[in-house]
Motif scaffolding. Structure first.
Motif, mmCIF file in Angstrom:
data_model
loop_
_atom_site.group_PDB
_atom_site.id
_atom_site.type_symbol
_atom_site.label_atom_id
_atom_site.label_comp_id
_atom_site.label_asym_id
_atom_site.label_seq_id
_atom_site.Cartn_x
_atom_site.Cartn_y
_atom_site.Cartn_z
ATOM 1 N N LEU A 1 49.742 19.062 -57.254
ATOM 2 C CA LEU A 1 48.858 19.758 -56.321
ATOM 3 C C LEU A 1 49.233 21.228 -56.258
ATOM 4 C CD1 LEU A 1 46.554 19.133 -54.286
ATOM 5 C CD2 LEU A 1 48.318 19.026 -52.528
ATOM 6 N N ILE A 2 48.233 22.086 -56.374
ATOM 7 C CA ILE A 2 48.442 23.527 -56.278
ATOM 8 C C ILE A 2 47.716 24.012 -55.028
ATOM 9 C CG2 ILE A 2 48.021 25.781 -57.347
ATOM 10 C CD1 ILE A 2 48.071 24.346 -60.076
ATOM 11 N N THR A 3 48.450 24.715 -54.165
ATOM 12 C CA THR A 3 47.834 25.308 -52.983
ATOM 13 C C THR A 3 47.457 26.739 -53.321
ATOM 14 O OG1 THR A 3 49.121 23.924 -51.481
ATOM 15 C CG2 THR A 3 48.152 25.927 -50.556
ATOM 16 N N LEU A 4 46.193 27.041 -53.160
ATOM 17 C CA LEU A 4 45.675 28.389 -53.390
ATOM 18 C C LEU A 4 45.591 29.102 -52.046
ATOM 19 C CD1 LEU A 4 42.714 27.451 -55.766
ATOM 20 C CD2 LEU A 4 45.047 28.083 -56.397
ATOM 21 N N ALA A 5 45.897 30.378 -52.042
ATOM 22 C CA ALA A 5 45.818 31.178 -50.814
ATOM 23 C C ALA A 5 45.062 32.461 -51.106
ATOM 24 C CB ALA A 5 47.218 31.501 -50.304
ATOM 25 N N SER A 6 44.228 32.858 -50.154
ATOM 26 C CA SER A 6 43.488 34.107 -50.314
ATOM 27 C C SER A 6 43.570 34.925 -49.036
ATOM 28 C CB SER A 6 42.016 33.836 -50.651
ATOM 29 O OG SER A 6 41.324 33.403 -49.497
ATOM 30 N N GLN A 7 43.348 36.212 -49.232
ATOM 31 C CA GLN A 7 43.210 37.143 -48.118
ATOM 32 C C GLN A 7 42.169 38.152 -48.545
ATOM 33 O OE1 GLN A 7 46.547 39.735 -47.158
ATOM 34 N NE2 GLN A 7 46.074 39.541 -44.982
ATOM 35 N N GLN A 8 41.166 38.352 -47.707
ATOM 36 C CA GLN A 8 40.077 39.284 -48.011
ATOM 37 C C GLN A 8 39.462 38.981 -49.381
ATOM 38 O OE1 GLN A 8 42.003 43.082 -47.487
ATOM 39 N NE2 GLN A 8 41.902 42.928 -45.272
ATOM 40 N N ASN A 9 39.242 37.719 -49.648
ATOM 41 C CA ASN A 9 38.613 37.211 -50.873
ATOM 42 C C ASN A 9 39.344 37.626 -52.154
ATOM 43 O OD1 ASN A 9 36.700 35.311 -51.630
ATOM 44 N ND2 ASN A 9 35.333 36.889 -52.405
ATOM 45 N N LYS A 10 40.670 37.792 -52.046
ATOM 46 C CA LYS A 10 41.516 38.042 -53.205
ATOM 47 C C LYS A 10 42.590 36.961 -53.230
ATOM 48 C CE LYS A 10 40.743 42.954 -53.310
ATOM 49 N NZ LYS A 10 41.303 44.277 -53.180
ATOM 50 N N LEU A 11 42.953 36.530 -54.422
ATOM 51 C CA LEU A 11 43.959 35.492 -54.561
ATOM 52 C C LEU A 11 45.342 36.088 -54.324
ATOM 53 C CD1 LEU A 11 44.129 32.450 -55.293
ATOM 54 C CD2 LEU A 11 44.727 33.184 -57.604
ATOM 55 N N VAL A 12 46.060 35.543 -53.338
ATOM 56 C CA VAL A 12 47.411 36.014 -53.032
ATOM 57 C C VAL A 12 48.465 34.947 -53.319
ATOM 58 C CG1 VAL A 12 46.640 37.711 -51.331
ATOM 59 C CG2 VAL A 12 47.245 35.388 -50.581
ATOM 60 N N GLY A 13 48.025 33.719 -53.579
ATOM 61 C CA GLY A 13 48.984 32.665 -53.845
ATOM 62 C C GLY A 13 48.389 31.521 -54.633
ATOM 63 N N ALA A 14 49.219 30.934 -55.481
ATOM 64 C CA ALA A 14 48.907 29.686 -56.193
ATOM 65 C C ALA A 14 50.254 29.013 -56.405
ATOM 66 C CB ALA A 14 48.214 29.962 -57.518
ATOM 67 N N CYS A 15 50.546 28.075 -55.537
ATOM 68 C CA CYS A 15 51.875 27.476 -55.518
ATOM 69 C C CYS A 15 51.810 25.995 -55.820
ATOM 70 C CB CYS A 15 52.516 27.684 -54.149
ATOM 71 S SG CYS A 15 52.686 29.429 -53.720
ATOM 72 N N ILE A 16 52.617 25.577 -56.781
ATOM 73 C CA ILE A 16 52.713 24.170 -57.137
ATOM 74 C C ILE A 16 53.483 23.461 -56.024
ATOM 75 C CG2 ILE A 16 53.599 22.528 -58.836
ATOM 76 C CD1 ILE A 16 53.462 24.878 -60.892
ATOM 77 N N GLU A 17 53.009 22.280 -55.653
ATOM 78 C CA GLU A 17 53.661 21.513 -54.592
ATOM 79 C C GLU A 17 55.167 21.395 -54.860
ATOM 80 O OE1 GLU A 17 52.511 17.587 -52.061
ATOM 81 O OE2 GLU A 17 52.288 17.451 -54.230
ATOM 82 N N GLY A 18 55.952 21.697 -53.846
ATOM 83 C CA GLY A 18 57.400 21.633 -53.962
ATOM 84 C C GLY A 18 58.025 22.900 -54.517
ATOM 85 N N GLU A 19 57.217 23.905 -54.774
ATOM 86 C CA GLU A 19 57.725 25.155 -55.334
ATOM 87 C C GLU A 19 58.757 25.774 -54.399
ATOM 88 O OE1 GLU A 19 55.609 29.253 -56.610
ATOM 89 O OE2 GLU A 19 54.738 27.425 -57.445
ATOM 90 N N LYS A 20 59.797 26.311 -54.993
ATOM 91 C CA LYS A 20 60.954 26.809 -54.258
ATOM 92 C C LYS A 20 60.600 27.846 -53.188
ATOM 93 C CE LYS A 20 65.582 28.546 -55.205
ATOM 94 N NZ LYS A 20 66.528 28.923 -56.264
ATOM 95 N N TYR A 21 59.745 28.795 -53.507
ATOM 96 C CA TYR A 21 59.426 29.872 -52.570
ATOM 97 C C TYR A 21 58.005 29.747 -52.032
ATOM 98 C CZ TYR A 21 63.628 31.760 -54.680
ATOM 99 O OH TYR A 21 64.900 31.909 -55.130
ATOM 100 N N PHE A 22 57.535 28.518 -51.890
ATOM 101 C CA PHE A 22 56.166 28.278 -51.464
ATOM 102 C C PHE A 22 55.826 29.056 -50.193
ATOM 103 C CE2 PHE A 22 53.132 25.956 -48.821
ATOM 104 C CZ PHE A 22 52.034 25.981 -49.661
ATOM 105 N N GLY A 23 54.771 29.839 -50.282
ATOM 106 C CA GLY A 23 54.234 30.543 -49.124
ATOM 107 C C GLY A 23 55.071 31.677 -48.580
#
Length: 181
Positions: free
Chosen positions: A13-35
């Protein structure tokens, strides 16, 4: 406000994150520095156009195509040094690898310094908030060592193999012998 969306991939599972309609994150589940670059004010919103574009990019990538980064508006949040490293990562061609030392040499040239620490580069690579898309999995240690990956070495190997990289040529961490994957 940050918006989140999940994407199910062959590496988890990859969590995608956006701010102001720009991609700021794509983190694989369990990733060390997630978020680590996303504040606590988040809201689920899977229908944003940046998420649709990113899912299409990831679909293309995992189906064996070589999608272009220009299709996405990336806005990773980091220091100027980290941003410079991530810019170099974006230029590593699909199916190829580069060493931390090679990136350090490029940074030294760009910043008019005599040299740059490979360890500093490693820290920036490890804190890449947009995994896979900013291809930090394509960075290896000196002498072909498969060193750290925030999502896990197993995922790094899986991504490199997906891109057609012969991972049997690399040294596995803490094993001291060639991999036979």
């Amino acid at each position: 406000m940050f918006y989140l969306c999940n994407y199910s991939s062959p590496v988890g599972l990859i969590t995608l994150a956006s701010q102001q309609n720009k991609l700021v994150g794509a983190c694989i589940e369990g990733e060390k520095y997630f978020g680590h670059t996303i504040n606590k004010q988040t809201e689920e919103n899977p229908n944003l156009s940046i998420f649709n574009s990113t899912k299409k990019w990831l679909d293309d990538y995992f189906s064996g195509k070589k999608p272009n980064l220009s299709q996405l508006e990336l806005a990773p949040n980091g220091t100027p040094f980290r941003s410079l490293v991530w810019e170099i990562l974006c230029k590593i061609p699909y199916g190829q690898v580069i060493t931390y030392g090679d990136i350090a040499k490029q940074i030294a040239i760009k910043t008019n310094k005599a040299n740059m620490s490979s360890q500093a580069v490693g820290g920036a690579v490890g804190h890449n908030p947009i995994s896979i898309i900013i291809p930090c999995h394509r960075v290896i240690g000196a002498n072909g060592n498969l060193t750290g990956y925030a999502g896990g070495i197993d995922k790094k190997i899986q991504l490199l193999q997906h891109e057609g990289v012969d991972t049997t040529l690399f040294f596995m961490p803490k094993q001291g012998h060639l991999s036979t994957i």
